[in-house]
Every structure is written in structure tokens, then in C-alpha cells.
Design an enzyme around this catalytic site. Structure first.
Site, PDB file in Angstrom:
ATOM      1  N   ASN A 220       0.806  -1.002  -0.037  1.00 17.95           N
ATOM      2  CA  ASN A 220      -0.095  -0.006   0.169  1.00 17.95           C
ATOM      3  C   ASN A 220       0.826   1.257  -0.074  1.00 17.95           C
ATOM      4  O   ASN A 220       1.903   1.102   0.081  1.00 17.95           O
ATOM      5  CB  ASN A 220      -0.999  -0.024   1.273  1.00 17.95           C
ATOM      6  CG  ASN A 220      -0.180  -0.108   2.582  1.00 17.95           C
ATOM      7  OD1 ASN A 220       0.490   1.069   2.922  1.00 17.95           O
ATOM      8  ND2 ASN A 220      -0.443  -1.082   3.262  1.00 17.95           N
ATOM      9  N   ASP A 288      -4.527  -5.882   5.157  1.00 18.44           N
ATOM     10  CA  ASP A 288      -5.684  -6.752   5.570  1.00 18.44           C
ATOM     11  C   ASP A 288      -5.596  -8.066   5.141  1.00 18.44           C
ATOM     12  O   ASP A 288      -6.133  -9.061   5.970  1.00 18.44           O
ATOM     13  CB  ASP A 288      -6.943  -6.020   5.178  1.00 18.44           C
ATOM     14  CG  ASP A 288      -7.279  -4.697   5.983  1.00 18.44           C
ATOM     15  OD1 ASP A 288      -6.896  -4.660   7.364  1.00 18.44           O
ATOM     16  OD2 ASP A 288      -7.730  -3.757   5.316  1.00 18.44           O
ATOM     17  N   LYS A 298       8.828 -17.973  -9.448  1.00 20.33           N
ATOM     18  CA  LYS A 298       8.114 -16.700 -10.380  1.00 20.33           C
ATOM     19  C   LYS A 298       6.828 -17.336 -10.946  1.00 20.33           C
ATOM     20  O   LYS A 298       7.096 -18.362 -11.993  1.00 20.33           O
ATOM     21  CB  LYS A 298       9.034 -16.081 -11.277  1.00 20.33           C
ATOM     22  CG  LYS A 298       8.468 -14.853 -11.965  1.00 20.33           C
ATOM     23  CD  LYS A 298       9.241 -14.208 -12.832  1.00 20.33           C
ATOM     24  CE  LYS A 298       8.539 -13.160 -13.610  1.00 20.33           C
ATOM     25  NZ  LYS A 298       9.173 -12.688 -14.859  1.00 20.33           N
ATOM     26  N   PHE A 335      -4.128   3.861  14.882  1.00 17.63           N
ATOM     27  CA  PHE A 335      -4.526   4.892  13.953  1.00 17.63           C
ATOM     28  C   PHE A 335      -6.162   4.290  13.447  1.00 17.63           C
ATOM     29  O   PHE A 335      -6.218   3.255  13.168  1.00 17.63           O
ATOM     30  CB  PHE A 335      -3.518   5.079  12.897  1.00 17.63           C
ATOM     31  CG  PHE A 335      -2.745   5.867  13.659  1.00 17.63           C
ATOM     32  CD1 PHE A 335      -1.668   5.689  14.697  1.00 17.63           C
ATOM     33  CD2 PHE A 335      -2.550   7.482  12.895  1.00 17.63           C
ATOM     34  CE1 PHE A 335      -0.562   6.363  15.024  1.00 17.63           C
ATOM     35  CE2 PHE A 335      -1.652   8.081  13.466  1.00 17.63           C
ATOM     36  CZ  PHE A 335      -0.658   7.800  14.518  1.00 17.63           C
ATOM     37  N   LYS A 349     -14.154   1.891  15.744  1.00 16.05           N
ATOM     38  CA  LYS A 349     -13.034   1.144  15.211  1.00 16.05           C
ATOM     39  C   LYS A 349     -12.290   1.245  16.788  1.00 16.05           C
ATOM     40  O   LYS A 349     -11.764  -0.190  17.217  1.00 16.05           O
ATOM     41  CB  LYS A 349     -12.155   1.736  14.560  1.00 16.05           C
ATOM     42  CG  LYS A 349     -11.125   0.905  13.946  1.00 16.05           C
ATOM     43  CD  LYS A 349     -10.402   1.613  12.797  1.00 16.05           C
ATOM     44  CE  LYS A 349     -11.096   1.415  11.402  1.00 16.05           C
ATOM     45  NZ  LYS A 349     -10.521   1.697  10.210  1.00 16.05           N
ATOM     46  N   LYS A 353     -11.609  -2.722  18.311  1.00 11.86           N
ATOM     47  CA  LYS A 353     -10.330  -3.260  18.490  1.00 11.86           C
ATOM     48  C   LYS A 353      -9.809  -3.116  19.998  1.00 11.86           C
ATOM     49  O   LYS A 353      -8.941  -3.880  20.323  1.00 11.86           O
ATOM     50  CB  LYS A 353      -9.501  -2.434  17.474  1.00 11.86           C
ATOM     51  CG  LYS A 353      -9.561  -2.342  15.984  1.00 11.86           C
ATOM     52  CD  LYS A 353      -8.571  -2.278  15.215  1.00 11.86           C
ATOM     53  CE  LYS A 353      -8.995  -2.078  14.109  1.00 11.86           C
ATOM     54  NZ  LYS A 353      -7.789  -2.452  12.723  1.00 11.86           N
TER      55      LYS A 353
HETATM   56  N1  CTP Z   1      -4.055  -2.653  12.144  1.00 14.62           N
HETATM   57  C1  CTP Z   1      -3.214  -3.525  12.542  1.00 14.62           C
HETATM   58  N2  CTP Z   1      -3.400  -4.715  12.178  1.00 14.62           N
HETATM   59  C2  CTP Z   1      -4.031  -4.958  10.970  1.00 14.62           C
HETATM   60  C3  CTP Z   1      -4.837  -4.027  10.432  1.00 14.62           C
HETATM   61  C4  CTP Z   1      -4.731  -2.632  11.184  1.00 14.62           C
HETATM   62  O1  CTP Z   1      -2.476  -3.510  13.741  1.00 14.62           O
HETATM   63  N3  CTP Z   1      -4.173  -6.294  10.453  1.00 14.62           N
HETATM   64  C5  CTP Z   1      -4.047  -1.317  13.082  1.00 14.62           C
HETATM   65  C6  CTP Z   1      -3.148  -0.209  12.323  1.00 14.62           C
HETATM   66  O2  CTP Z   1      -1.998  -0.100  12.444  1.00 14.62           O
HETATM   67  C7  CTP Z   1      -4.051   1.081  12.884  1.00 14.62           C
HETATM   68  C8  CTP Z   1      -5.374   0.569  13.049  1.00 14.62           C
HETATM   69  O3  CTP Z   1      -5.293  -0.876  13.010  1.00 14.62           O
HETATM   70  O4  CTP Z   1      -3.636   1.453  14.082  1.00 14.62           O
HETATM   71  C9  CTP Z   1      -6.718   0.478  11.919  1.00 14.62           C
HETATM   72  O5  CTP Z   1      -6.274   0.165  10.629  1.00 14.62           O
HETATM   73  P1  CTP Z   1      -7.263   0.602   9.362  1.00 14.62           P
HETATM   74  O6  CTP Z   1      -6.840  -0.058   8.454  1.00 14.62           O
HETATM   75  O7  CTP Z   1      -7.761   1.925   9.563  1.00 14.62           O
HETATM   76  O8  CTP Z   1      -8.434  -0.419  10.109  1.00 14.62           O
HETATM   77  P2  CTP Z   1      -9.147  -1.523   9.650  1.00 14.62           P
HETATM   78  O9  CTP Z   1      -8.945  -2.453  10.700  1.00 14.62           O
HETATM   79  O10 CTP Z   1      -8.374  -2.277   8.439  1.00 14.62           O
HETATM   80  O11 CTP Z   1     -10.627  -1.427   9.297  1.00 14.62           O
HETATM   81  P3  CTP Z   1     -11.319  -1.014   8.137  1.00 14.62           P
HETATM   82  O12 CTP Z   1     -10.202  -1.098   6.716  1.00 14.62           O
HETATM   83  O13 CTP Z   1     -12.553  -1.710   7.978  1.00 14.62           O
HETATM   84  O14 CTP Z   1     -11.261   0.507   8.155  1.00 14.62           O
END
Ligand code: CTP
Length: 409
Positions: A220, A288, A298, A335, A349, A353
Site C-alpha cells: 500500500n 488486511d 516466479k 490509527f 473502530k 479493537k
Molecule cells: N491494524 C493492525 N493490524 C491489521 C490492520 C490494522 O494493527 N491487520 C491497525 C493499524 O496499525 C491501525 C488500526 O489498526 O492502528 C486501524 O487500521 P485501519 O486499516 O484503518 O483499520 P482496519 O482494521 O483495516 O479497518 P477497515 O479497513 O475496515 O476500516
């Protein structure tokens, strides 16, 4: 773990009988095992069985002319990627803590410049004895990693902590110690003084890369700038910082323990290996999903014009995991990157979490925040939402570090 070299020091205890199973597990991952057997260890497991399973000679004596001619004992501990002591007896731990070098095992441990992982095993009273706990604290202070001991029925009939961790758990700890650069914190004397002196904070940062094949990955756009700024700000207030970073564009700050990882799974293991901590700031943009049907070689076009169907699985959520971990830091900060309804989504969130605070930011492309120099955040706590004015990522970091110092005071 492919191709990694593990120097496995086997101490004397009934759990030495589990070491053949451990060697099998390590070798199944493609790593090499060089066994070192102490005199006491040889009472429980034979050198021949270890050597057959490891496919390498077993080293036993400090002054072994043949072995010394082939490879000196110093090289033995230096060419390893990791030194594992299992079972680590009370006696071995005491000798390690004291820096003794009176047999091959203790000499190797004193001579090594590589990370060391110990799996203690002993009678519950020996484990709980202040002398062993003192030695343990010394070893931890020296940066030595620990797995176990487990609680349970002991061979001697007593019950309590002291059983060696199971081979599978030791393998997990080995993986965690090898995947990232293991934790080595700055010596106390070099730390800046400040309100976070003596505190340990773990920070995640950057993107993760999820491999598809040896040359391709899913990633990303996170630059890692905000996470690096937070680590630097915490350091400036005197905190010892473990900085677990994915492949970011910005360099990690000086004076923090950098643990470089690639994937979300490695990041989770690396964060666990840094605990205990007083606070955790999870600023990484963790992928995710990961690819579960990737390839070791490859991937090629197959001529049909049809692209490969990538199968994905959800990655561990590190923020959710640490928020309910047995060693949960006192303060957990996450975050939330949102594109709409920022406060409502971020508050939800925070609850979902289980973290204490969420720093929410609006990452709609027109804000220029993702990958940019500035950030506009809202701090969401149990007390409510607090908008911070748009400012540089360094200023956000300094303000957050100051709030963390207040919360931990
Ligand atoms: N985070 C994490 N581990 C993951 C996904 C996210 O620790 N596998 C943490 C990020 O570091 C951040 C927070 O979760 O502190 C939120 O991440 P975000 O991508 O905004 O949230 P998601 O859980 O992916 O939710 P969504 O994509 O549904 O908004």
C-alpha cells in the site's frame, strides 16, 4: 527460516528428551541445527541421536583437538544466526548471568555476538527461587529472549511453572527471533532524559508487503513517515523505543531498536517479541489480506490469457491482538485511516479493537495526507473526540508523545 543456522545448546534435564522433536521441527523449516550437548545433557539424550537428527556432528568438549582444528568454538557460535538453549537449566542460566566460561556451552554463550533464546526447564522451586529470578532479570537485561517455562505437572511430581515450553512453541519463538532483527535496546547511558525515561514503547510503522511470488507482492502507499516521527518523538522524551517497521520509504530514526519485517504475520510476531511494554502505538498500514496460494517460483503466464486466481486470507489484526494480549501494554494507541464519517468510524473502530486511543485521520486523496508531510488528526479517547489543527507529522508526533508521557506519569 530457510538456510538459517541454529546453534542448539542442550542442557541437562528430563525435557532434553523433547529436543529430538524440536530438531525435527526446525529442520522441516529448512534451517540447519548444530547441536552442542553439555555433560549433564548427555545423561538424558545421546549425542548419536542428536547428530543423526541434525545431520551434523554434535559438539561436546571445550578442548577437542579434532573439532578445534576443523572449526574453533568461537566460530561455532559466530557462524550461527541464533543460539538456542533448550532446556536452559537453573545452572546454565546462572552461569550465563555470571558470564562464566567453564565448559563448551557456557564458553559459546559468552563468545557469541548473535541473539540468544532460552527455554528454561527446572523444578518449580528452583524457578521461583530469588537467585534464578535475579539471573533471569540479568539475562533479560542483556537482551536474551525467553520462551516458557510452562506451568503444569513436573517430572518430579510437583505442580507449577518450570516445564520447558513445547517444541512447537520453541519453534514459534525461534521464528520470531529470526524473522526480525531481534530487540537490542540502547544502553541506558545513551538514552535522552525526559518524562518517558525508563518506559518502553513499541511502535509499528510503514506498510507491509504480502508476497505473491519471489518477485511480486501486494503493498500500500504508506510512507512510514508518521510512524518514524512518533518513534523519534518518544525517543526524545527518553523512552526506549522498539520500532517494528515494514518496508517504508523513510529511514528509521536513530537511537531506537529497529526491527525490520515484511509481512503482517512477521510484524505481529515481532511486536510480541518486544513485550512487555508500557505503551504501544500501532501506526503501521498493515495489509488486511495475504495471498495463500502464492508460489515459491516466479509465476508464468500459462498462454490461456487467463490471469491466476489469487486466493486471500485475512491477516492478524495486530492492534486488536495487542489490546487483549496477556501482556497488554498499559496504553494502546491505534490509527484509523478513513475517507468518510471519520469520527463515527474511528470511534467504532476504537471500541471494536479494544484500544485506549485512536488517532483518526482523513485520507481522502484531496487531503494529500497519505504520503504527504502534514496530518490533520482527531484524538479519540474514552472521554470523547478532540480535533487537532492541521500540522506537520513531526508536530503530531511530538503532541502524541507528550500525551503518552502524561498518561503514563
Ligand atoms: N491494524 C493492525 N493490524 C491489521 C490492520 C490494522 O494493527 N491487520 C491497525 C493499524 O496499525 C491501525 C488500526 O489498526 O492502528 C486501524 O487500521 P485501519 O486499516 O484503518 O483499520 P482496519 O482494521 O483495516 O479497518 P477497515 O479497513 O475496515 O476500516
Amino acid at each position: 527460516m530457510l538456510g538459517k543456522r541454529i546453534l542448539l545448546i542442550v542442557g541437562g534435564g528430563i525435557s532434553a528428551t523433547k529436543i529430538p522433536a524440536l530438531i525435527r521441527l526446525i529442520r522441516a523449516e529448512g534451517a540447519h541445527v548444530t547441536p552442542v550437548l553439555t555433560a549433564a545433557g548427555a545423561e538424558f539424550v545421546t549425542p548419536l541421536s542428536l547428530s543423526v537428527l541434525a545431520g551434523e556432528a554434535v559438539h561436546q568438549a571445550l578442548f577437542d583437538v579434532a573439532a578445534e582444528a576443523e572449526i574453533g568454538h568461537i566460530q561455532l557460535s559466530r557462524r550461527a544466526d541464533l543460539v538456542v538453549v533448550a532446556p536452559a537449566t537453573a545452572d546454565l542460566m546462572a552461569r550465563m548471568a555470571a558470564g562464566l566460561a567453564n565448559d563448551l556451552a557456557s564458553t559459546l554463550l559468552l563468545a557469541t555476538d548473535k541473539p540468544v533464546l532460552i527455554a528454561p526447564a527446572m523444578n518449580v522451586r528452583m524457578w521461583q527461587h530469588p537467585a534464578t529470578q535475579r539471573n533471569l532479570a540479568t539475562l533479560r537485561g542483556d537482551g536474551i529472549a525467553l520462551v516458557g517455562p510452562d506451568e503444569g505437572e513436573m517430572a518430579c511430581g510437583e505442580y507449577g511453572p518450570g516445564r520447558m515450553a513445547e517444541p512447537g512453541a520453541i519453534l514459534d519463538a525461534i521464528r520470531a527471533a529470526l524473522a526480525p532483527v531481534p530487540l537490542r535496546l540502547l544502553p541506558e547511558a545513551q538514552m535522552p532524559r525526559g518524562p518517558l525515561a525508563g518506559r518502553h514503547v513499541v511502535v509499528t510503522s510503514g506498510p507491509t508487503h504480502e508476497p505473491i511470488d519471489p518477485v511480486r507482492y501486494i503493498a500500500n502507499r504508506s510512507s512510514g513517515a508518521q510512524g518514524a516521527a512518533i518513534a523519534a518523538a518518544l525517543r526524545d522524551l527518553g523512552a526506549r523505543v522498539s520500532f517494528v517497521t515494514g518496508p517504508a520509504q523513510v529511514s528509521p530514526p536513530e537511537g531506537v531498536a529497529v526491527i525490520a519485517v515484511e509481512t503482517a504475520q512477521q510484524m505481529r510476531e515481532a511486536v510480541e517479541a518486544t513485550l512487555p511494554a508500557d505503551a504501544a502505538v500501532m501506526a503501521a498500514a498493515v495489509a488486511d489480506w495475504r495471498v495463500v496460494n502464492g508460489s515459491d517460483s516466479k509465476m508464468k503466464k500459462d498462454g490461456t490469457g487467463r490471469p491466476p486466481a489469487l486466493e486471500m486470507a485475512e491477516n492478524p489484526d495486530i492492534l486488536a491482538w495487542i489490546s487483549q494480549a496477556p501482556q497488554r501494554p498499559r496504553l494502546v494507541v491505534g490509527f484509523a485511516a478513513e475517507t468518510d464519517d471519520v469520527i463515527a468510524h474511528a470511534s467504532a473502530k476504537r471500541a471494536r479493537k479494544g484500544c485506549d486511543w485512536i488517532l483518526a485521520n482523513d485520507v481522502r486523496p484531496d487531503t494529500g495526507i497519505m504520503g504527504g508531510a502534514e496530518n490533520a488528526v482527531t484524538l479519540i479517547t474514552a472521554e470523547g473526540a478532540e480535533d487537532w489543527p492541521r500540522m506537520t507529522k513531526q508536530a503530531v508526533a511530538a503532541r502524541l508523545a507528550a500525551r503518552i508521557a502524561d498518561a503514563l506519569a
